[in-house]
Design a protein around this motif. Structure first.
Motif, PDB file in Angstrom:
ATOM      1  N   CYS A 147       0.867  -1.173   0.000  1.00  0.00           N
ATOM      2  CA  CYS A 147       0.000   0.000   0.000  1.00  0.00           C
ATOM      3  C   CYS A 147       0.905   1.224   0.000  1.00  0.00           C
ATOM      4  CB  CYS A 147      -0.900   0.014   1.237  1.00  0.00           C
ATOM      5  SG  CYS A 147      -1.995   1.452   1.317  1.00  0.00           S
ATOM      6  N   TYR A 148       0.559   2.212  -0.833  1.00  0.00           N
ATOM      7  CA  TYR A 148       1.327   3.453  -0.921  1.00  0.00           C
ATOM      8  C   TYR A 148       0.503   4.564  -0.264  1.00  0.00           C
ATOM      9  CZ  TYR A 148       4.426   1.090  -4.188  1.00  0.00           C
ATOM     10  OH  TYR A 148       5.329   0.217  -4.751  1.00  0.00           O
ATOM     11  N   GLN A 149       1.088   5.164   0.766  1.00  0.00           N
ATOM     12  CA  GLN A 149       0.405   6.211   1.536  1.00  0.00           C
ATOM     13  C   GLN A 149       1.199   7.505   1.414  1.00  0.00           C
ATOM     14  OE1 GLN A 149       0.567   5.977   5.930  1.00  0.00           O
ATOM     15  NE2 GLN A 149      -1.662   6.058   5.925  1.00  0.00           N
ATOM     16  N   ALA A 150       0.498   8.621   1.344  1.00  0.00           N
ATOM     17  CA  ALA A 150       1.174   9.913   1.243  1.00  0.00           C
ATOM     18  C   ALA A 150       2.137  10.103   2.403  1.00  0.00           C
ATOM     19  CB  ALA A 150       0.149  11.040   1.216  1.00  0.00           C
ATOM     20  N   PHE A 151       3.322  10.596   2.103  1.00  0.00           N
ATOM     21  CA  PHE A 151       4.334  10.844   3.134  1.00  0.00           C
ATOM     22  C   PHE A 151       3.881  11.985   4.030  1.00  0.00           C
ATOM     23  CE2 PHE A 151       8.286  13.200   4.354  1.00  0.00           C
ATOM     24  CZ  PHE A 151       8.729  12.274   5.305  1.00  0.00           C
ATOM     25  N   HIS A 152       3.879  11.718   5.329  1.00  0.00           N
ATOM     26  CA  HIS A 152       3.490  12.723   6.326  1.00  0.00           C
ATOM     27  C   HIS A 152       4.463  12.581   7.489  1.00  0.00           C
ATOM     28  CE1 HIS A 152       0.713  15.442   8.444  1.00  0.00           C
ATOM     29  NE2 HIS A 152       0.963  14.703   9.513  1.00  0.00           N
ATOM     30  N   PRO A 153       5.472  13.440   7.582  1.00  0.00           N
ATOM     31  CA  PRO A 153       6.481  13.269   8.633  1.00  0.00           C
ATOM     32  C   PRO A 153       5.870  13.331  10.027  1.00  0.00           C
ATOM     33  CG  PRO A 153       6.684  15.427   7.594  1.00  0.00           C
ATOM     34  CD  PRO A 153       5.709  14.644   6.772  1.00  0.00           C
ATOM     35  N   LEU A 154       6.403  12.522  10.918  1.00  0.00           N
ATOM     36  CA  LEU A 154       5.936  12.523  12.291  1.00  0.00           C
ATOM     37  C   LEU A 154       6.275  13.859  12.953  1.00  0.00           C
ATOM     38  CD1 LEU A 154       7.008   8.942  13.455  1.00  0.00           C
ATOM     39  CD2 LEU A 154       4.709   9.716  12.842  1.00  0.00           C
ATOM     40  N   PRO A 155       5.443  14.317  13.883  1.00  0.00           N
ATOM     41  CA  PRO A 155       5.758  15.554  14.611  1.00  0.00           C
ATOM     42  C   PRO A 155       7.117  15.458  15.285  1.00  0.00           C
ATOM     43  CG  PRO A 155       3.521  14.841  15.090  1.00  0.00           C
ATOM     44  CD  PRO A 155       4.159  13.739  14.314  1.00  0.00           C
ATOM     45  N   ASP A 156       7.856  16.541  15.239  1.00  0.00           N
ATOM     46  CA  ASP A 156       9.224  16.573  15.764  1.00  0.00           C
ATOM     47  C   ASP A 156       9.247  17.437  17.024  1.00  0.00           C
ATOM     48  OD1 ASP A 156      11.933  16.912  16.274  1.00  0.00           O
ATOM     49  OD2 ASP A 156      12.461  16.916  14.155  1.00  0.00           O
ATOM     50  N   PHE A 157       9.492  16.796  18.158  1.00  0.00           N
ATOM     51  CA  PHE A 157       9.598  17.502  19.426  1.00  0.00           C
ATOM     52  C   PHE A 157      11.073  17.508  19.842  1.00  0.00           C
ATOM     53  CE2 PHE A 157       5.281  16.018  19.197  1.00  0.00           C
ATOM     54  CZ  PHE A 157       4.520  17.029  19.770  1.00  0.00           C
ATOM     55  N   GLY A 158      11.825  18.478  19.325  1.00  0.00           N
ATOM     56  CA  GLY A 158      13.233  18.578  19.661  1.00  0.00           C
ATOM     57  C   GLY A 158      14.042  17.378  19.240  1.00  0.00           C
TER      58      GLY A 158
END
Length: 399
Positions: A333-344
Motif C-alpha cells: 500500500c502506498y500512503q502519502a508521506f506525512h512526517p511525524l511531529p518533531d519535538f526537539g
C-alpha cells in the motif's frame, strides 16, 4: 501537546519490571543497549486535545468497520491472504463475531488534524506500558493530574460483556512461545488477567499447543479439554498460512476467536487504501493507494502485513529510505508521506487504544528516525487537568 522534561524515579526499573515490563532493554548488534521505557520526559495534553482525539479515534473506528465491509466484497483483491482466508473473514464479519480491542497509530502535534497512519486491530501489543506502567508512574510523579488512560477498566468491562453475550465461561489465552523478549507473553498474561477480572475462567497456553480432535471435531488444549473461546496473540494471516489453519477454515464456528477472523480486513494496510477510496479528502486520512503510488509524488510504501516498521520504503524530497525485513511478497500500500511531529528531535506517534469501539487511552512512542521501529521509546502521558475524584473500586485496586 508538549514534551516536558522530567526526573526519572531512582527505582523505575524495579517498579516497571514488577508491573510486567520485563522487555525494556534491547541489546543491539554492536552490544550496546537501548531502553524502551523512558520517563526523563512525558507528553502533556490539554483536555480539549484529548476530547478531540477521542472523537477522531472513534470516528476512524466506525469508518474502518465500513471499510472492512467494502474489503469483504473483494473489490481490492484477496489482500495477500488468499481466497480461503477471505471467505473465513467474510463469514466472521457477516456473523458479527465479537471483538475486544485495537490500536490506531496517529500523527498529531496539537496544531492540526490528527492523521491516521495505520490500525493495529488484530494483535496490538503495548498494553503493559500503556495501561499499567504509565498509570503507576502518574501516581508516583504527577498524582494531582489526570491521564488519558482508561484502558484497564475498559478491557475488564469488555471481557465481562463478551462473557454475557456469548454465554461462555472459559477462555484460553494463547501466545507464541518462541518469542524471546517476553513482550508477547506479558501482553497475553495481562489480557488473561483482565479477562479474569471480567469473570472468565482462564487458561494460558502456547499457540502451538492448540490441538484438533478429529473425532470430536473440536479444538483442545494439552489436557484434551475442549477450547470454547480463545484469545490468540498471533496474526491471522500467519495462522491461515500454517497447515493448522485448515481446521480453522473448515470449522469456522468450532470456537470463538478473539480477535475474530474479520479483523483480517482491519489488520491489512489495504485498509488505508479502502478508507481513502470511501472517504476521499477526509481530514484525518492520508491519501493511499493499493499496489502503486497513483498521483502521489512523495509516499511511504508499506507491505500489507508489515510490522514494527519492517520493509517500509520512504520516497520524498531528499529522502530515499528502505527498511530491512521479510515482508512485501503479499503486496503493498502506498500512503502519502506525512512526517511525524518533531519535538526537539524526538518524533512522536500516538497509539490511540480502542476497546469496544470507544477511545480509552493513549501510549506515546517516539523515535530518532523517520520510522517508528524496534528501537522506539515509550513515554508516559499527562493531561493538564486535575485527577478525577473517584471512589475506590476492586478494578482500580487490582491494576
Amino acid at each position: 501537546m508538549e514534551r516536558i522534561r522530567s526526573t526519572p524515579r531512582p527505582d523505575w526499573r524495579q517498579k516497571t519490571e514488577a508491573q510486567g515490563l520485563i522487555y525494556s532493554t534491547t541489546v543491539k548488534d554492536d552490544g550496546s543497549t537501548i531502553e524502551y521505557w523512558h520517563e526523563d520526559a512525558y507528553y502533556l495534553f490539554t483536555m480539549p486535545e484529548v476530547e478531540t482525539l477521542e472523537t477522531v479515534t472513534e470516528e476512524l473506528h466506525r469508518m474502518s468497520l465500513e471499510a472492512a465491509r467494502f474489503l469483504a466484497t473483494g473489490a481490492m483483491g484477496d489482500l495477500g491472504i488468499g481466497p480461503a482466508a477471505m471467505e473465513l473473514a467474510r463469514h466472521s464479519l457477516e456473523a458479527a463475531d465479537p471483538a475486544v480491542y485495537g490500536r490506531f497509530d496517529l500523527a498529531y502535534d496539537g496544531t492540526g488534524p490528527a492523521k491516521m497512519l495505520e490500525y493495529n486491530a488484530d494483535t496490538p501489543t503495548g498494553l503493559v506500558e500503556a495501561a499499567i506502567c504509565q498509570w503507576y508512574w502518574l501516581q508516583d510523579v504527577k498524582p494531582a493530574n489526570d491521564q488519558w488512560n482508561g484502558i484497564h477498566e475498559a478491557l475488564v468491562a469488555a471481557w465481562a460483556r463478551r462473557r454475557t453475550e456469548t454465554g461462555l465461561t472459559r477462555l484460553h489465552v494463547a501466545h507464541v512461545g518462541e518469542e524471546g523478549t517476553g513482550e508477547d507473553w506479558m501482553n497475553a498474561a495481562y489480557l488473561l488477567d483482565t479477562a479474569q477480572q471480567g469473570g472468565w475462567q482462564t487458561q494460558g497456553l502456547n499457540i502451538a499447543d492448540i490441538g484438533w480432535d478429529r473425532d470430536a471435531k473440536r479444538f483442545v488444549d494439552l489436557d484434551d479439554a475442549p477450547i470454547e473461546a480463545v484469545f490468540k496473540l498471533y496474526p491471522w494471516e500467519l495462522m491461515m498460512a500454517d497447515p493448522f489453519g485448515m481446521h480453522v477454515q473448515d470449522h469456522p464456528d468450532a470456537v470463538t476467536w478473539f480477535e475474530p477472523a474479520w479483523k483480517m480486513f482491519l489488520s491489512t494496510k489495504a485498509l488505508l487504501a479502502a478508507l481513502w477510496h470511501l472517504y476521499p479528502g477526509h481530514e484525518n486520512l492520508l491519501p493511499a493507494y493499493l499496489d502503486q503510488p497513483g498521483p502521489l509524488t512523495e509516499w511511504v510504501a508499506k507491505p500489507l502485513h508489515g510490522r514494527e516498521g519492517d520493509n517500509i520504503v520512504i520516497h520524498a524530497e531528499g529522502i530515499d529510505l528502505v527498511q530491512p525485513g521479510q515482508y512485501g511478497n503479499e503486496g503493498w500500500c502506498y500512503q502519502a508521506f506525512h512526517p511525524l511531529p518533531d519535538f526537539g528531535g524526538n518524533r512522536a506517534v500516538l497509539g490511540a487504544w480502542v476497546v469496544d469501539g470507544e477511545s480509552v487511552g493513549v501510549g506515546v512512542r517516539e523515535s530518532d528516525g523517520l520510522v517508528t521501529d524496534y528501537f522506539a521509546r515509550f513515554l508516559p502521558n499527562v493531561i493538564d487537568a486535575p485527577a478525577p475524584v473517584l471512589a475506590p473500586t476492586a478494578t482500580e485496586g487490582s491494576r
